[in-house]
Design a protein around this motif. Structure first.
Motif, PDB file in Angstrom:
ATOM      1  N   ASP A 108      19.794  57.395  75.208  1.00 51.70           N
ATOM      2  CA  ASP A 108      19.148  57.213  76.509  1.00 51.70           C
ATOM      3  C   ASP A 108      20.144  57.401  77.649  1.00 51.70           C
ATOM      4  O   ASP A 108      19.861  58.100  78.636  1.00 51.70           O
ATOM      5  CB  ASP A 108      18.525  55.819  76.574  1.00 51.70           C
ATOM      6  N   ASP A 148      13.241  67.039  83.940  1.00 52.34           N
ATOM      7  CA  ASP A 148      13.062  65.840  83.117  1.00 52.34           C
ATOM      8  C   ASP A 148      12.841  66.284  81.671  1.00 52.34           C
ATOM      9  O   ASP A 148      11.717  66.591  81.266  1.00 52.34           O
ATOM     10  CB  ASP A 148      11.866  65.035  83.628  1.00 52.34           C
ATOM     11  N   ARG A 189      10.151  64.952  79.255  1.00 52.31           N
ATOM     12  CA  ARG A 189       9.583  63.803  79.981  1.00 52.31           C
ATOM     13  C   ARG A 189      10.251  62.485  79.566  1.00 52.31           C
ATOM     14  O   ARG A 189       9.600  61.442  79.429  1.00 52.31           O
ATOM     15  CB  ARG A 189       8.065  63.729  79.774  1.00 52.31           C
ATOM     16  N   TRP A 190      11.560  62.561  79.390  1.00 57.22           N
ATOM     17  CA  TRP A 190      12.297  61.404  78.897  1.00 57.22           C
ATOM     18  C   TRP A 190      12.192  60.201  79.833  1.00 57.22           C
ATOM     19  O   TRP A 190      12.131  59.044  79.377  1.00 57.22           O
ATOM     20  CB  TRP A 190      13.767  61.772  78.692  1.00 57.22           C
ATOM     21  N   ARG A 235       9.846  59.029  81.395  1.00 58.61           N
ATOM     22  CA  ARG A 235       8.624  58.260  81.153  1.00 58.61           C
ATOM     23  C   ARG A 235       8.563  57.739  79.720  1.00 58.61           C
ATOM     24  O   ARG A 235       8.192  56.589  79.480  1.00 58.61           O
ATOM     25  CB  ARG A 235       7.400  59.129  81.436  1.00 58.61           C
ATOM     26  N   LEU A 236       8.919  58.594  78.779  1.00 55.63           N
ATOM     27  CA  LEU A 236       8.788  58.218  77.374  1.00 55.63           C
ATOM     28  C   LEU A 236       9.864  57.246  76.910  1.00 55.63           C
ATOM     29  O   LEU A 236       9.699  56.599  75.874  1.00 55.63           O
ATOM     30  CB  LEU A 236       8.830  59.480  76.496  1.00 55.63           C
ATOM     31  N   ARG A 237      10.966  57.142  77.658  1.00 53.45           N
ATOM     32  CA  ARG A 237      12.071  56.291  77.218  1.00 53.45           C
ATOM     33  C   ARG A 237      11.645  54.832  77.059  1.00 53.45           C
ATOM     34  O   ARG A 237      12.163  54.119  76.191  1.00 53.45           O
ATOM     35  CB  ARG A 237      13.251  56.386  78.191  1.00 53.45           C
ATOM     36  N   TYR A 238      10.696  54.378  77.867  1.00 53.10           N
ATOM     37  CA  TYR A 238      10.244  52.993  77.753  1.00 53.10           C
ATOM     38  C   TYR A 238       9.460  52.783  76.454  1.00 53.10           C
ATOM     39  O   TYR A 238       9.641  51.777  75.754  1.00 53.10           O
ATOM     40  CB  TYR A 238       9.382  52.621  78.961  1.00 53.10           C
ATOM     41  N   PHE A 239       8.599  53.740  76.152  1.00 52.57           N
ATOM     42  CA  PHE A 239       7.834  53.649  74.906  1.00 52.57           C
ATOM     43  C   PHE A 239       8.760  53.761  73.696  1.00 52.57           C
ATOM     44  O   PHE A 239       8.643  52.986  72.734  1.00 52.57           O
ATOM     45  CB  PHE A 239       6.778  54.752  74.862  1.00 52.57           C
ATOM     46  N   ILE A 240       9.689  54.727  73.757  1.00 54.75           N
ATOM     47  CA  ILE A 240      10.623  54.910  72.644  1.00 54.75           C
ATOM     48  C   ILE A 240      11.501  53.671  72.474  1.00 54.75           C
ATOM     49  O   ILE A 240      11.778  53.233  71.354  1.00 54.75           O
ATOM     50  CB  ILE A 240      11.491  56.163  72.874  1.00 54.75           C
ATOM     51  N   ALA A 252      12.020  58.485  66.558  1.00 50.27           N
ATOM     52  CA  ALA A 252      12.667  58.309  67.858  1.00 50.27           C
ATOM     53  C   ALA A 252      14.058  58.929  67.857  1.00 50.27           C
ATOM     54  O   ALA A 252      14.496  59.520  68.847  1.00 50.27           O
ATOM     55  CB  ALA A 252      12.747  56.824  68.206  1.00 50.27           C
ATOM     56  N   PHE A 270      13.629  62.708  68.014  1.00 45.68           N
ATOM     57  CA  PHE A 270      13.218  63.082  69.367  1.00 45.68           C
ATOM     58  C   PHE A 270      14.417  63.051  70.313  1.00 45.68           C
ATOM     59  O   PHE A 270      14.578  63.929  71.167  1.00 45.68           O
ATOM     60  CB  PHE A 270      12.132  62.126  69.858  1.00 45.68           C
TER      61      PHE A 270
END
Length: 239
Positions: free
Chosen positions: A93, A108, A111-112, A114-119, A148, A151
């Motif tokens: 991250d 981005d 779309r890291w 945004r997706l970083r929170y989910f991951i 993860a 990704f």
């Protein structure tokens, strides 16, 4: 007496420990010479991860070789493995976000942002699950690193292609390859567990062979941070 497979396993394990130790050594040595804060931070991450994988591989080899299955061993194994989930995600991250700043278009990647929170949420959940599984069933039954990690490796490789900083670009490429190899090794663990008998050294030889490649990539990622233009060289002026 040791059979040929056991000897090969020992050699591969020595290579794993040696490569990750060497990668950590170079990372910490390089960090002292670098003047750019970004490169120093990346060298610190590389060195820390090198030490982590030396510790993890040594623990797994000793515990599995001597069939150590006590509760204390399972708790220690669970803590080592689950902490790896979180530390690896933090490393990825941090690096992906830095890499975005070196992209002239500030794209981005995947779309890291945004997706970083989910991951991150999935990663923490996986770490907790791994610890509980290790305590309940044993560390050998802990699920391998999941999607993860893959990704993140892809995000790093894509970021490398977009960075305008040649040094960071090389570092990201080797770092992405290192993480991809570690993910592949973790997946092989689960697959080979179904192919070979429980406790088979042959499966460990195959898995560790992939980890060796990951260790080499980590070493190269550390070495890629040392262009002469960014080193703090001693004063060479005549006295």
């Amino acid at each position: 007496m040791f059979d040929s497979v056991s000897i090969i396993f020992f050699i591969v394990w020595v290579l794993v420990v040696g490569l990750f130790s060497y990668a950590a050594y170079w990372a910490f040595i390089i960090r002292k010479a670098l003047v750019t804060g970004l490169y120093r931070k990346q060298a610190l991450w590389a060195g820390t991860m090198g030490l982590y994988f030396v510790t993890l591989s040594t623990f797994l080899t000793v515990a599995l070789s001597f069939n150590l299955t006590t509760l204390s061993v399972n708790i220690l194994g669970g803590l080592l493995i689950s902490s790896g989930f979180i530390v690896l995600f933090a490393w990825i991250d941090s690096t992906v976000r830095v890499a975005r700043l070196s992209d002239p278009l500030l794209r981005d990647t995947l779309r890291w942002s945004r997706l970083r929170y989910f991951i991150g949420f999935v990663t923490v959940g996986g770490a907790i699950s791994s610890l509980l599984t290790s305590i309940d069933m044993g560390f050998a039954y802990v699920a391998p690193f999941g999607g993860a990690l893959l990704f993140g490796a892809i995000a790093l490789l894509v970021s490398a292609s977009r960075s305008r900083d040649s040094t960071l670009r090389r570092h990201l490429k080797w770092m992405g390859l290192a993480i991809a190899m570690l993910w592949l090794a973790s997946q092989l663990t689960g697959i080979l567990f179904r192919v070979f008998p429980a406790g088979s050294i042959a499966s460990e030889v195959i898995t560790y062979s992939v980890v060796v490649v990951g260790g080499f990539c980590l070493y190269r990622s550390a070495r890629s941070l040392i262009p002469l233009g960014h080193l703090s060289l001693p004063d060479a002026s005549p006295v």
